[in-house]
Design a protein around this motif. Structure first.
Motif, PDB file in Angstrom:
ATOM      1  N   ASN A 212       0.832  -1.215   0.000  1.00 33.09           N
ATOM      2  CA  ASN A 212       0.000   0.000   0.000  1.00 33.09           C
ATOM      3  C   ASN A 212       0.859   1.255   0.000  1.00 33.09           C
ATOM      4  OD1 ASN A 212       1.023   0.119   2.648  1.00 33.09           O
ATOM      5  ND2 ASN A 212      -0.853  -0.656   3.556  1.00 33.09           N
ATOM      6  N   ARG A 213       0.252   2.348  -0.417  1.00 31.11           N
ATOM      7  CA  ARG A 213       0.719   3.697  -0.103  1.00 31.11           C
ATOM      8  C   ARG A 213      -0.520   4.519   0.213  1.00 31.11           C
ATOM      9  NH1 ARG A 213       4.724   6.214  -4.461  1.00 31.11           N
ATOM     10  NH2 ARG A 213       3.410   5.114  -5.996  1.00 31.11           N
ATOM     11  N   SER A 214      -0.339   5.634   0.877  1.00 26.39           N
ATOM     12  CA  SER A 214      -1.485   6.451   1.268  1.00 26.39           C
ATOM     13  C   SER A 214      -1.340   7.865   0.738  1.00 26.39           C
ATOM     14  CB  SER A 214      -1.629   6.487   2.795  1.00 26.39           C
ATOM     15  OG  SER A 214      -0.570   7.221   3.383  1.00 26.39           O
ATOM     16  N   LEU A 215      -2.487   8.507   0.533  1.00 22.32           N
ATOM     17  CA  LEU A 215      -2.547   9.888   0.077  1.00 22.32           C
ATOM     18  C   LEU A 215      -3.480  10.674   0.972  1.00 22.32           C
ATOM     19  CD1 LEU A 215      -2.971   9.830  -3.815  1.00 22.32           C
ATOM     20  CD2 LEU A 215      -1.136  10.966  -2.554  1.00 22.32           C
ATOM     21  N   GLN A 216      -3.010  11.802   1.487  1.00 23.74           N
ATOM     22  CA  GLN A 216      -3.873  12.744   2.185  1.00 23.74           C
ATOM     23  C   GLN A 216      -4.367  13.769   1.165  1.00 23.74           C
ATOM     24  OE1 GLN A 216      -4.843  12.498   5.410  1.00 23.74           O
ATOM     25  NE2 GLN A 216      -3.587  10.641   5.683  1.00 23.74           N
ATOM     26  N   ILE A 217      -5.659  14.004   1.149  1.00 21.81           N
ATOM     27  CA  ILE A 217      -6.275  14.895   0.159  1.00 21.81           C
ATOM     28  C   ILE A 217      -7.074  15.959   0.905  1.00 21.81           C
ATOM     29  CG2 ILE A 217      -7.854  15.034  -1.802  1.00 21.81           C
ATOM     30  CD1 ILE A 217      -7.262  12.028  -2.270  1.00 21.81           C
ATOM     31  N   GLY A 218      -6.836  17.205   0.594  1.00 26.46           N
ATOM     32  CA  GLY A 218      -7.541  18.289   1.261  1.00 26.46           C
ATOM     33  C   GLY A 218      -9.038  18.252   1.000  1.00 26.46           C
ATOM     34  N   ALA A 219      -9.792  18.968   1.837  1.00 19.44           N
ATOM     35  CA  ALA A 219     -11.252  18.983   1.718  1.00 19.44           C
ATOM     36  C   ALA A 219     -11.676  19.508   0.345  1.00 19.44           C
ATOM     37  CB  ALA A 219     -11.856  19.844   2.814  1.00 19.44           C
ATOM     38  N   PRO A 220     -12.714  18.922  -0.263  1.00 24.21           N
ATOM     39  CA  PRO A 220     -13.214  19.416  -1.551  1.00 24.21           C
ATOM     40  C   PRO A 220     -13.697  20.856  -1.435  1.00 24.21           C
ATOM     41  CG  PRO A 220     -14.165  17.272  -0.987  1.00 24.21           C
ATOM     42  CD  PRO A 220     -13.471  17.768   0.235  1.00 24.21           C
ATOM     43  N   ASP A 221     -13.591  21.617  -2.545  1.00 24.71           N
ATOM     44  CA  ASP A 221     -14.139  22.963  -2.537  1.00 24.71           C
ATOM     45  C   ASP A 221     -15.654  22.890  -2.745  1.00 24.71           C
ATOM     46  OD1 ASP A 221     -14.656  22.635  -5.267  1.00 24.71           O
ATOM     47  OD2 ASP A 221     -13.033  23.943  -5.929  1.00 24.71           O
ATOM     48  N   GLU A 223     -17.440  23.143  -5.227  1.00 24.25           N
ATOM     49  CA  GLU A 223     -17.854  22.436  -6.434  1.00 24.25           C
ATOM     50  C   GLU A 223     -17.350  20.993  -6.470  1.00 24.25           C
ATOM     51  OE1 GLU A 223     -16.861  24.681  -9.887  1.00 24.25           O
ATOM     52  OE2 GLU A 223     -17.964  26.471  -9.234  1.00 24.25           O
ATOM     53  N   GLY A 224     -16.793  20.549  -5.329  1.00 20.59           N
ATOM     54  CA  GLY A 224     -16.329  19.168  -5.239  1.00 20.59           C
ATOM     55  C   GLY A 224     -14.935  18.925  -5.763  1.00 20.59           C
ATOM     56  N   ARG A 225     -14.228  19.975  -6.180  1.00 21.54           N
ATOM     57  CA  ARG A 225     -12.877  19.786  -6.707  1.00 21.54           C
ATOM     58  C   ARG A 225     -11.888  19.502  -5.576  1.00 21.54           C
ATOM     59  NH1 ARG A 225     -14.017  24.664 -10.408  1.00 21.54           N
ATOM     60  NH2 ARG A 225     -13.606  25.746  -8.448  1.00 21.54           N
ATOM     61  N   VAL A 226     -10.943  18.626  -5.867  1.00 22.46           N
ATOM     62  CA  VAL A 226      -9.864  18.310  -4.930  1.00 22.46           C
ATOM     63  C   VAL A 226      -8.535  18.342  -5.668  1.00 22.46           C
ATOM     64  CG1 VAL A 226     -11.262  16.889  -3.363  1.00 22.46           C
ATOM     65  CG2 VAL A 226     -10.141  15.821  -5.332  1.00 22.46           C
ATOM     66  N   THR A 227      -7.483  18.633  -4.927  1.00 25.73           N
ATOM     67  CA  THR A 227      -6.127  18.574  -5.476  1.00 25.73           C
ATOM     68  C   THR A 227      -5.464  17.300  -4.973  1.00 25.73           C
ATOM     69  OG1 THR A 227      -5.915  20.978  -5.575  1.00 25.73           O
ATOM     70  CG2 THR A 227      -3.876  19.697  -5.580  1.00 25.73           C
ATOM     71  N   ILE A 228      -4.968  16.493  -5.910  1.00 25.96           N
ATOM     72  CA  ILE A 228      -4.323  15.224  -5.571  1.00 25.96           C
ATOM     73  C   ILE A 228      -2.844  15.346  -5.927  1.00 25.96           C
ATOM     74  CG2 ILE A 228      -4.319  12.740  -5.952  1.00 25.96           C
ATOM     75  CD1 ILE A 228      -7.212  13.071  -7.019  1.00 25.96           C
ATOM     76  N   ASP A 229      -1.998  15.298  -4.915  1.00 30.29           N
ATOM     77  CA  ASP A 229      -0.556  15.423  -5.133  1.00 30.29           C
ATOM     78  C   ASP A 229       0.084  14.058  -4.918  1.00 30.29           C
ATOM     79  OD1 ASP A 229       2.097  16.025  -5.318  1.00 30.29           O
ATOM     80  OD2 ASP A 229       2.089  17.617  -3.804  1.00 30.29           O
ATOM     81  N   PHE A 230       0.307  13.329  -6.008  1.00 25.39           N
ATOM     82  CA  PHE A 230       0.882  11.998  -5.899  1.00 25.39           C
ATOM     83  C   PHE A 230       2.340  12.034  -5.449  1.00 25.39           C
ATOM     84  CE2 PHE A 230      -2.728  10.856  -8.672  1.00 25.39           C
ATOM     85  CZ  PHE A 230      -3.179   9.727  -8.004  1.00 25.39           C
TER      86      PHE A 230
END
Length: 273
Positions: A212-221, A223-230
């Motif tokens: 596994n690896r994990s990703l922390q993702i900030g709260a959606p704006d 309009e539901g958009r999120v930023t995913i920083d791999f």
């Protein structure tokens, strides 16, 4: 130096600081690298060589019986004689101080466990850092959070055999890579409204940790958009030690692409610098 160069320098510096802070927690005096054993408690009291007293668990919760000459603290408060922890909530932890060690008392996958953490543990003292890909802004993508009508319980396996974890999933995160749409089942993140996703990809078991690896993702704006920083795809503690009970990704979170960024296989597991 161009604006693009300045942005890349700043981007890399921010990533380095994130990585430094993560490693400091992992390799702290009582971080996961300090764990010396993982004990599942039973009704019959048991003594462990790396922990004080005797330990047991009943329907009323975990019990510690220190020896007369053993001085321990529970959450910083001196304890004399028997201590009843009560029934611990799932995924909670309480810490017992014993000399320079901390003894984690926790509940994982429906089992009461004890995990002693000793600063002198060899895994910790020999740690030199985690290999990682060079951060690259091209791995930062905009996605969309698609909530479920109501949170769904999702059962996943664990790094330790015989354990399972159940998490409530508020929805899925959708994103595109090279023109193809992918989806990840998300769990609640560390802060209110934020998200966390566990995943594997085609680098798993090759250049990145297999499980596994994990990703922390900030709260959606709004309009539901999120930023995913791999670039911040992070190893969980099970990547370093068999004494962690980390959850495994849901089956649907096995990405059919190579995410060639983020943290790589630790040196402790045969990774390359």
């Amino acid at each position: 130096m161009t604006v693009q160069d300045v942005d890349r320098v700043s981007f890399a510096a921010e990533w380095q600081e994130w990585h430094r802070q993560k490693e400091a927690v992992l390799a702290g005096p009582h971080g996961f690298l300090a764990i010396t054993s993982l004990r599942r408690l039973a009704e019959e009291p048991a003594r462990f060589e790396d922990a004080p007293g005797t330990w047991s668990t009943t329907a009323d919760g975990v019990v510690l019986e220190p020896a007369e000459d053993e001085e321990v603290t529970v959450e910083g408060q001196l304890v004399r004689g028997r201590h009843d922890f009560g029934v611990l909530p799932e995924r909670s932890s309480v810490y017992v101080g014993w000399g320079d060690a901390l003894i984690e008392v926790a509940r994982r996958g429906g089992h009461d466990i004890v995990r002693p953490r000793h600063p002198g543990n060899g895994l910790r003292t020999a740690f030199t850092g985690t290999p990682a890909y060079e951060p690259d802004p091209r791995w930062v993508v905009t996605g969309r959070f698609v909530p479920f009508d109501e949170p769904r319980p999702v059962t996943v396996g664990a790094a330790v055999e015989g354990l399972e974890h159940v998490y409530d999933s508020p929805g899925r995160v959708e994103f595109e890579l090279d023109g193809t749409t992918h989806r990840l089942t998300a769990f609640n993140g560390r802060s209110p409204g934020s998200l966390m996703a566990l995943f594997t990809d085609r680098t798993s078991g090759v250049t990145t940790y297999a499980a596994n690896r994990s990703l922390q993702i900030g709260a959606p704006d709004t309009e539901g958009r999120v930023t995913i920083d791999f670039n911040r795809a992070a190893n969980l503690p099970c990547a370093y030690t068999d004494l962690a009970t980390c959850p495994l990704p849901p089956t649907e979170n096995q990405l059919p692409v190579a995410i060639e960024t983020g943290e790589r296989i630790p040196l402790e597991r045969g990774g390359q610098p």
